[in-house]
Scaffold this motif. Sequence first.
Motif, PDB file in Angstrom:
ATOM      1  N   GLY A  55       0.786  -1.233   0.000  1.00  0.00           N
ATOM      2  CA  GLY A  55       0.000   0.000   0.000  1.00  0.00           C
ATOM      3  C   GLY A  55       0.813   1.275   0.000  1.00  0.00           C
ATOM      4  N   ALA A  56       2.129   1.175   0.284  1.00  0.00           N
ATOM      5  CA  ALA A  56       2.961   2.384   0.360  1.00  0.00           C
ATOM      6  C   ALA A  56       3.933   2.510  -0.800  1.00  0.00           C
ATOM      7  CB  ALA A  56       3.722   2.411   1.686  1.00  0.00           C
ATOM      8  N   ILE A  57       3.683   1.779  -1.909  1.00  0.00           N
ATOM      9  CA  ILE A  57       4.546   1.970  -3.078  1.00  0.00           C
ATOM     10  C   ILE A  57       4.264   3.334  -3.710  1.00  0.00           C
ATOM     11  CG2 ILE A  57       4.696  -0.518  -3.483  1.00  0.00           C
ATOM     12  CD1 ILE A  57       2.788  -0.138  -5.875  1.00  0.00           C
ATOM     13  N   PHE A  58       5.063   3.672  -4.690  1.00  0.00           N
ATOM     14  CA  PHE A  58       4.983   4.983  -5.355  1.00  0.00           C
ATOM     15  C   PHE A  58       5.190   6.102  -4.337  1.00  0.00           C
ATOM     16  CE2 PHE A  58       1.671   2.592  -8.056  1.00  0.00           C
ATOM     17  CZ  PHE A  58       2.655   2.023  -8.846  1.00  0.00           C
ATOM     18  N   ASN A  59       6.182   5.885  -3.409  1.00  0.00           N
ATOM     19  CA  ASN A  59       6.457   6.873  -2.353  1.00  0.00           C
ATOM     20  C   ASN A  59       5.182   7.230  -1.614  1.00  0.00           C
ATOM     21  OD1 ASN A  59       8.485   8.076  -4.898  1.00  0.00           O
ATOM     22  ND2 ASN A  59       9.383   7.217  -3.030  1.00  0.00           N
ATOM     23  N   SER A  60       4.523   6.186  -1.127  1.00  0.00           N
ATOM     24  CA  SER A  60       3.259   6.321  -0.383  1.00  0.00           C
ATOM     25  C   SER A  60       2.187   7.003  -1.228  1.00  0.00           C
ATOM     26  CB  SER A  60       3.483   7.074   0.935  1.00  0.00           C
ATOM     27  OG  SER A  60       4.355   6.351   1.789  1.00  0.00           O
ATOM     28  N   ASN A  61       2.036   6.482  -2.461  1.00  0.00           N
ATOM     29  CA  ASN A  61       0.969   6.914  -3.382  1.00  0.00           C
ATOM     30  C   ASN A  61       1.082   8.376  -3.791  1.00  0.00           C
ATOM     31  OD1 ASN A  61      -0.962   4.456  -3.578  1.00  0.00           O
ATOM     32  ND2 ASN A  61      -0.537   4.638  -1.399  1.00  0.00           N
ATOM     33  N   ALA A  62       2.302   8.789  -4.101  1.00  0.00           N
ATOM     34  CA  ALA A  62       2.537  10.175  -4.527  1.00  0.00           C
ATOM     35  C   ALA A  62       3.124  10.223  -5.939  1.00  0.00           C
ATOM     36  CB  ALA A  62       3.461  10.876  -3.538  1.00  0.00           C
ATOM     37  N   LEU A  63       2.721   9.279  -6.794  1.00  0.00           N
ATOM     38  CA  LEU A  63       3.314   9.163  -8.121  1.00  0.00           C
ATOM     39  C   LEU A  63       3.059  10.387  -8.982  1.00  0.00           C
ATOM     40  CD1 LEU A  63       5.021   7.148  -9.688  1.00  0.00           C
ATOM     41  CD2 LEU A  63       2.917   6.167 -10.614  1.00  0.00           C
ATOM     42  N   VAL A  64       2.005  11.127  -8.665  1.00  0.00           N
ATOM     43  CA  VAL A  64       1.715  12.345  -9.426  1.00  0.00           C
ATOM     44  C   VAL A  64       2.866  13.347  -9.315  1.00  0.00           C
ATOM     45  CG1 VAL A  64       0.517  13.511  -7.521  1.00  0.00           C
ATOM     46  CG2 VAL A  64      -0.081  14.067  -9.905  1.00  0.00           C
ATOM     47  N   HIS A  65       3.684  13.198  -8.268  1.00  0.00           N
ATOM     48  CA  HIS A  65       4.841  14.084  -8.074  1.00  0.00           C
ATOM     49  C   HIS A  65       6.129  13.464  -8.592  1.00  0.00           C
ATOM     50  CE1 HIS A  65       2.250  16.622  -5.699  1.00  0.00           C
ATOM     51  NE2 HIS A  65       2.002  15.638  -4.850  1.00  0.00           N
ATOM     52  N   GLY A  66       6.013  12.323  -9.279  1.00  0.00           N
ATOM     53  CA  GLY A  66       7.201  11.628  -9.756  1.00  0.00           C
ATOM     54  C   GLY A  66       7.652  10.578  -8.755  1.00  0.00           C
ATOM     55  N   ILE A  67       8.583   9.744  -9.178  1.00  0.00           N
ATOM     56  CA  ILE A  67       9.097   8.666  -8.340  1.00  0.00           C
ATOM     57  C   ILE A  67      10.454   9.077  -7.768  1.00  0.00           C
ATOM     58  CG2 ILE A  67      10.206   7.437 -10.249  1.00  0.00           C
ATOM     59  CD1 ILE A  67       8.248   5.572  -7.581  1.00  0.00           C
ATOM     60  N   GLN A  68      10.671   8.754  -6.480  1.00  0.00           N
ATOM     61  CA  GLN A  68      11.912   9.128  -5.803  1.00  0.00           C
ATOM     62  C   GLN A  68      12.542   7.894  -5.170  1.00  0.00           C
ATOM     63  OE1 GLN A  68      12.957  12.310  -6.024  1.00  0.00           O
ATOM     64  NE2 GLN A  68      11.072  12.903  -7.098  1.00  0.00           N
ATOM     65  N   LEU A  69      13.858   7.899  -5.049  1.00  0.00           N
ATOM     66  CA  LEU A  69      14.557   6.806  -4.399  1.00  0.00           C
ATOM     67  C   LEU A  69      14.208   6.772  -2.913  1.00  0.00           C
ATOM     68  CD1 LEU A  69      18.086   7.165  -6.032  1.00  0.00           C
ATOM     69  CD2 LEU A  69      16.460   5.307  -6.432  1.00  0.00           C
ATOM     70  N   ILE A  70      13.950   5.577  -2.393  1.00  0.00           N
ATOM     71  CA  ILE A  70      13.679   5.453  -0.968  1.00  0.00           C
ATOM     72  C   ILE A  70      14.973   5.683  -0.195  1.00  0.00           C
ATOM     73  CG2 ILE A  70      11.710   3.917  -1.288  1.00  0.00           C
ATOM     74  CD1 ILE A  70      13.530   1.553  -0.596  1.00  0.00           C
ATOM     75  N   SER A  71      14.830   6.064   1.061  1.00  0.00           N
ATOM     76  CA  SER A  71      16.002   6.341   1.885  1.00  0.00           C
ATOM     77  C   SER A  71      16.614   5.043   2.398  1.00  0.00           C
ATOM     78  CB  SER A  71      15.617   7.227   3.069  1.00  0.00           C
ATOM     79  OG  SER A  71      14.827   6.499   3.996  1.00  0.00           O
TER      80      SER A  71
END
Length: 257
Positions: free
Chosen positions: A151-167
């Motif tokens: 449920g938290a993929i796409f940086n916790s469902n924020a794909l509209v802002h682009g994809i970012q590397l996880i920490s």
Amino acid sequence: MTGDNPILVTCSDMSDWVCKHGRLYPSILFSEVIGSTFAQLWDLKTPQISFVNVLTEHLPSEYLNVVQPAFFHKPCFGSLYIEDSQVVDKTLLPSFRNSNFRTKIANKTDLLKIALFDIWLGNEDRHHGNSNLLLDQTLSNEYYFNVFDHGAIFNSNALVHGIQLISENESIICSDLAQVLFRKGKTLTKIVDNIVKDFYLCTLKCEDQLSSILVDIPIQWGLNIQNLELLIRSNLFTENWKNDCENHFRALIQANI
């Protein structure tokens, strides 16, 4: 889903399914579908999924004080319950330190493959404090890691802002479990190289199958599937993103194992 807690129901197929409803955020259920189906295409072990219609009169009585019947007017996301399994957490770590126990793990290298899978999908919720892994112990001498809860993929469902590397803190690589299962050396280097080689093939399979996966998303969830497909294709499948994922994966391995 009560908050983020699913309910366990027995369905008409007489199997037990772990069900989540999309009362407020059907996008989370969408992420669950994408994460599970992509995991299958990566040849990762993951519970079978289905869309489950839960009749309100069949809701387990113990949940009636925390859920409302209206939550189940739309299809739920269902994940098949694996009876002989355990959630991988700190209480299991002493078992993993036992060499006899470790030899029973049939897909040990999948832990690192899962780590790269999470980097690629921007999964921020599989880490040292919350593995979202099951250890399937159905077979007495062959244990298998199974991934669940995407449920938290796409940086916790924020794909509209682009994809970012996880920490670093959001990766299972940076966990005691990874350090117990793997050690630096030629074997680890070969494992990592093979996973990276497979990574590019797996992402191509996901890209090829995406449209057919999206066809099955329930209309009742009210999602703009066309827009979501465009977002996924423009973020996950670019060569730049895949190269960034590989480099980040290798760097986390180098720094933590």
